[in-house]
Design a protein around this motif. Structure first.
Motif, PDB file in Angstrom:
ATOM      1  N   PHE A  87       0.918  -1.384  -0.163  1.00  0.00           N
ATOM      2  CA  PHE A  87       0.002   0.128   0.119  1.00  0.00           C
ATOM      3  C   PHE A  87       0.857   1.354  -0.129  1.00  0.00           C
ATOM      4  N   SER A  88       1.856   1.281   1.062  1.00  0.00           N
ATOM      5  CA  SER A  88       2.657   2.530   1.077  1.00  0.00           C
ATOM      6  C   SER A  88       3.467   2.770  -0.374  1.00  0.00           C
ATOM      7  N   ALA A  89       3.650   1.955  -1.150  1.00  0.00           N
ATOM      8  CA  ALA A  89       4.384   2.398  -2.367  1.00  0.00           C
ATOM      9  C   ALA A  89       3.241   2.754  -3.491  1.00  0.00           C
ATOM     10  N   ALA A  90       2.111   2.651  -3.311  1.00  0.00           N
ATOM     11  CA  ALA A  90       1.059   2.581  -4.390  1.00  0.00           C
ATOM     12  C   ALA A  90       0.576   3.924  -4.483  1.00  0.00           C
ATOM     13  N   THR A  91       0.123   4.116  -5.803  1.00  0.00           N
ATOM     14  CA  THR A  91      -1.002   5.287  -5.985  1.00  0.00           C
ATOM     15  C   THR A  91      -2.570   5.036  -5.469  1.00  0.00           C
ATOM     16  N   VAL A  92      -3.076   5.609  -4.728  1.00  0.00           N
ATOM     17  CA  VAL A  92      -4.326   5.251  -4.267  1.00  0.00           C
ATOM     18  C   VAL A  92      -5.202   6.318  -4.225  1.00  0.00           C
ATOM     19  N   GLY A  93      -6.318   6.414  -4.853  1.00  0.00           N
ATOM     20  CA  GLY A  93      -7.187   7.348  -5.037  1.00  0.00           C
ATOM     21  C   GLY A  93      -8.658   6.984  -4.940  1.00  0.00           C
TER      22      GLY A  93
ATOM     23  N   ARG B  13     -17.608   7.308 -15.046  1.00  0.00           N
ATOM     24  CA  ARG B  13     -16.749   7.445 -13.750  1.00  0.00           C
ATOM     25  C   ARG B  13     -15.754   8.612 -13.798  1.00  0.00           C
ATOM     26  N   GLU B  14     -15.867   9.409 -12.675  1.00  0.00           N
ATOM     27  CA  GLU B  14     -14.861  10.589 -12.598  1.00  0.00           C
ATOM     28  C   GLU B  14     -13.857  10.660 -11.653  1.00  0.00           C
ATOM     29  N   PHE B  15     -12.680  11.241 -11.809  1.00  0.00           N
ATOM     30  CA  PHE B  15     -11.630  11.465 -10.817  1.00  0.00           C
ATOM     31  C   PHE B  15     -12.188  12.303  -9.708  1.00  0.00           C
ATOM     32  N   VAL B  16     -11.815  11.726  -8.724  1.00  0.00           N
ATOM     33  CA  VAL B  16     -11.834  12.727  -7.324  1.00  0.00           C
ATOM     34  C   VAL B  16     -10.663  13.369  -6.933  1.00  0.00           C
ATOM     35  N   ALA B  17      -9.748  12.336  -6.301  1.00  0.00           N
ATOM     36  CA  ALA B  17      -8.570  12.848  -5.856  1.00  0.00           C
ATOM     37  C   ALA B  17      -7.779  11.418  -5.947  1.00  0.00           C
ATOM     38  N   THR B  18      -6.181  11.660  -5.853  1.00  0.00           N
ATOM     39  CA  THR B  18      -5.469  10.784  -5.628  1.00  0.00           C
ATOM     40  C   THR B  18      -4.074  11.146  -4.864  1.00  0.00           C
ATOM     41  N   THR B  19      -3.546  10.044  -4.334  1.00  0.00           N
ATOM     42  CA  THR B  19      -2.323  10.203  -3.609  1.00  0.00           C
ATOM     43  C   THR B  19      -1.102   9.491  -4.335  1.00  0.00           C
ATOM     44  N   TRP B  20      -0.158  10.208  -4.889  1.00  0.00           N
ATOM     45  CA  TRP B  20       0.808   9.512  -5.751  1.00  0.00           C
ATOM     46  C   TRP B  20       1.905   8.733  -4.904  1.00  0.00           C
ATOM     47  N   ARG B  21       1.835   7.773  -5.309  1.00  0.00           N
ATOM     48  CA  ARG B  21       2.800   6.861  -4.811  1.00  0.00           C
ATOM     49  C   ARG B  21       3.034   6.870  -3.242  1.00  0.00           C
TER      50      ARG B  21
ATOM     51  N   THR C  15      -3.106   1.436  -7.884  1.00  0.00           N
ATOM     52  CA  THR C  15      -2.263   1.077  -8.808  1.00  0.00           C
ATOM     53  C   THR C  15      -0.947   1.108  -8.415  1.00  0.00           C
ATOM     54  N   ASN C  16      -0.028   0.218  -8.856  1.00  0.00           N
ATOM     55  CA  ASN C  16       1.397   0.143  -8.408  1.00  0.00           C
ATOM     56  C   ASN C  16       2.055   0.586  -9.756  1.00  0.00           C
ATOM     57  N   SER C  17       1.389   0.852 -10.576  1.00  0.00           N
ATOM     58  CA  SER C  17       2.006   1.240 -12.128  1.00  0.00           C
ATOM     59  C   SER C  17       1.574   2.431 -12.672  1.00  0.00           C
ATOM     60  N   ALA C  18       1.336   3.473 -12.007  1.00  0.00           N
ATOM     61  CA  ALA C  18       0.489   4.499 -12.602  1.00  0.00           C
ATOM     62  C   ALA C  18       1.898   5.581 -13.038  1.00  0.00           C
ATOM     63  N   ILE C  19       1.485   6.014 -14.284  1.00  0.00           N
ATOM     64  CA  ILE C  19       2.383   6.946 -15.009  1.00  0.00           C
ATOM     65  C   ILE C  19       1.513   8.186 -14.548  1.00  0.00           C
ATOM     66  N   PHE C  20       2.437   9.334 -14.080  1.00  0.00           N
ATOM     67  CA  PHE C  20       1.942  10.607 -13.653  1.00  0.00           C
ATOM     68  C   PHE C  20       1.008  11.273 -14.436  1.00  0.00           C
TER      69      PHE C  20
ATOM     70  N   TYR D 112      -5.873   2.658 -13.156  1.00  0.00           N
ATOM     71  CA  TYR D 112      -5.942   1.842 -11.667  1.00  0.00           C
ATOM     72  C   TYR D 112      -6.366   0.378 -12.111  1.00  0.00           C
ATOM     73  N   ASN D 113      -5.882  -0.484 -11.429  1.00  0.00           N
ATOM     74  CA  ASN D 113      -6.153  -1.869 -11.811  1.00  0.00           C
ATOM     75  C   ASN D 113      -6.719  -2.536 -10.524  1.00  0.00           C
ATOM     76  N   TYR D 114      -6.824  -1.852  -9.480  1.00  0.00           N
ATOM     77  CA  TYR D 114      -7.478  -2.582  -8.069  1.00  0.00           C
ATOM     78  C   TYR D 114      -8.768  -1.484  -7.789  1.00  0.00           C
ATOM     79  N   TRP D 115      -9.977  -2.133  -7.608  1.00  0.00           N
ATOM     80  CA  TRP D 115     -10.979  -1.399  -6.979  1.00  0.00           C
ATOM     81  C   TRP D 115     -11.835  -1.772  -6.178  1.00  0.00           C
ATOM     82  N   GLY D 116     -12.263  -0.843  -5.241  1.00  0.00           N
ATOM     83  CA  GLY D 116     -13.275  -1.485  -4.105  1.00  0.00           C
ATOM     84  C   GLY D 116     -14.552  -1.575  -4.678  1.00  0.00           C
ATOM     85  N   ARG D 117     -15.610  -1.993  -3.969  1.00  0.00           N
ATOM     86  CA  ARG D 117     -16.785  -2.175  -4.431  1.00  0.00           C
ATOM     87  C   ARG D 117     -17.471  -0.863  -4.210  1.00  0.00           C
ATOM     88  N   GLY D 118     -17.157   0.259  -3.598  1.00  0.00           N
ATOM     89  CA  GLY D 118     -17.722   1.354  -3.773  1.00  0.00           C
ATOM     90  C   GLY D 118     -18.723   1.485  -2.666  1.00  0.00           C
TER      91      GLY D 118
END
Length: 125
Positions: free
Chosen positions: A28-34, A44-52, A98-103, A112-118
């Motif tokens: 988790f600590s190294a991932a981009t999570v948003g 589906r629209e972007f709200v916010a993300t924390t970069w890596r 995602t662990n492989s995001a491009i800025f 993003y390749n992992y998603w919660g159920r919402g």
């Protein structure tokens, strides 16, 4: 990686909610999570993300100044504090990782390749 979002609910206009997203598995600590959201009949629209594993946080213009994202890497948890809510914020909110995001693409849900159920957020007028 499994993500579990919680904290949604019904709130009046101008109210606040705090969403949580707990992650299990992965790094988790190294991932981009948003956070993303999807209203009925809309994309589906972007709200916010924390970069890596940096302190860099990015917001959609529509939520800037009202929403605050934070992450607790020790707890593998991402938060979304939402305030000054309006009916336009009504949507299902998803956390994503995602662990492989491009800025340049981190605002795109396709990155993003992992998603919660919402979790449903409903703001009444």
């Amino acid at each position: 990686v499994q993500l579990q979002a919680s904290g949604g609910g019904l709130v009046q206009t101008g109210g606040s909610l705090r969403l949580s997203c707990a992650a299990t598995g992965g790094t988790f600590s190294a991932a981009t999570v948003g956070w993303f959201r999807q209203a009925p009949g809309k994309e589906r629209e972007f709200v916010a993300t924390t970069w890596r594993n940096t302190q860099r946080i990015f917001y959609a213009d529509s939520v800037k100044g009202r929403f605050t994202v934070s992450r607790d890497n020790a707890r593998n948890t991402l938060y979304l504090q939402m305030s000054s809510l309006s009916p336009e914020d009504t949507a299902i909110y998803y956390c994503a990782l995602t662990n492989s995001a491009i800025f340049s693409t981190m605002r795109s849900h396709t990155a993003y390749n992992y998603w919660g159920r919402g979790t449903q957020v409903t703001v009444s007028s």
